[in-house]
Design a protein around this motif. Structure first.
Motif, short mmCIF file in Angstrom:
data_model
loop_
_atom_site.label_atom_id
_atom_site.label_comp_id
_atom_site.label_asym_id
_atom_site.label_seq_id
_atom_site.Cartn_x
_atom_site.Cartn_y
_atom_site.Cartn_z
N THR A 126 40.14 53.05 42.54
CA THR A 126 38.97 52.38 43.09
C THR A 126 38.56 53.03 44.41
N GLY A 129 34.68 49.46 46.01
CA GLY A 129 33.51 48.87 45.37
C GLY A 129 32.42 49.86 45.02
N GLN A 168 35.96 40.81 30.74
CA GLN A 168 35.39 39.87 31.70
C GLN A 168 35.60 38.41 31.30
N PRO A 207 44.63 39.41 37.59
CA PRO A 207 43.39 40.07 37.99
C PRO A 207 43.21 41.47 37.39
N ILE A 211 39.10 40.77 34.06
CA ILE A 211 38.36 41.52 35.07
C ILE A 211 37.07 42.08 34.48
N ILE A 213 34.87 45.13 34.88
CA ILE A 213 34.92 46.46 35.51
C ILE A 213 33.53 47.06 35.70
N PRO A 218 34.68 46.47 40.95
CA PRO A 218 35.82 45.95 41.72
C PRO A 218 36.11 46.81 42.95
N THR A 219 36.46 46.15 44.04
CA THR A 219 36.82 46.89 45.26
C THR A 219 38.25 47.41 45.20
N TYR A 221 42.07 47.31 42.41
CA TYR A 221 42.62 46.97 41.10
C TYR A 221 44.10 46.72 41.24
#
Length: 231
Positions: A126, A129, A168, A207, A211, A213, A218-219, A221
């Motif tokens: 990541t 974000g 999700q 999480p 999730i 993606i 996402p900021t 993982y």
């Protein structure tokens, strides 16, 4: 128009099937072994359909509808082994590899109880974000070193590729699973751990499993499961 719609549906179904995969082979000494020789044949050997229920008994080795039998290959502690797919890891997601030591002959070992430890993982990358990438995506297989201090004995080696493209909602994550059988020689006196039960290691609400993606990106993982045991 109706013909076009039917063709479109069939084409979509073909893409959906081709996007799934199994892990039927080990990689021993740099060579990919024949399919299902050292890996227990999974229920999806024809359909390639994933497991989505993390509480199901099939979440362990996915072999409730097959013989669950395989040969056992001998490897040395400290050597590198791998697990190969029948195509590529098509979907974005992450990888965990677990092992469990059999009390005797691994061929009759079901892997019950808190006996599993993680030996390898490929997580997501990541960027606060701005982006999320998945290094496992597109790989044909994964290879990893067995710790030199891994005790001598027979083990199940469980591949777990977690596809996150529709994760999700609860139960949306797709798990592509198989269990190989190895006999480790020249081992050490390490104590693998932490030990977990499979199923039982996840609830599905972690999480890194439940999730989105895609949006918002996402900021960070969090890789599911315990830390990797390196010896």
């Amino acid at each position: 128009m109706k013909v076009f719609n039917v063709l479109a549906v069939l084409a979509g179904a073909a893409v959906q099937v081709s996007a799934h995969y199994t892990f039927p082979s080990l990689i021993i000494g740099g060579t990919v072994t024949p399919q299902w020789q050292y890996v227990r044949e999974t229920n999806n050997f024809n359909t390639q359909a994933p497991v989505t229920d993390v509480t199901s008994p099939d979440f362990r080795c996915y072999d409730s509808q097959t013989s669950g039998q395989a040969q056992t290959v001998t490897v040395s502690a400290g050597s590198t082994i791998g697990i190969q797919s029948d195509g590529t890891i098509y979907h974005p997601g992450v990888v965990n590899v677990y092992m469990a030591k059999a009390p005797g002959d691994v061929s009759s070992f079901a892997g019950d109880g808190a006996v599993w430890f993680k030996v390898y993982q490929i997580s997501a990358v990541t960027n606060g974000g701005q982006s999320i990438t998945f290094p496992a995506e597109g790989l044909a297989g994964v290879s990893f070193p067995l710790p030199e201090s891994l005790p001598t004995g027979q083990y199940l080696v469980r591949m777990e590729a977690i596809a996150l493209h529709v994760a999700q909602s609860y139960g949306g994550a797709q798990f592509y699973i198989s269990c190989g059988q190895i006999n480790v020689t020249g081992g050490g006196s390490g104590t693998p751990g932490p030990l977990v039960a499979i199923p039982g290691v996840y609830t599905g609400y972690e999480p890194g499993i439940l999730i989105n993606i895609n949006y918002p990106i996402p900021t960070n993982y969090t890789q599911p499961g315990p830390p990797v045991w390196t010896g």
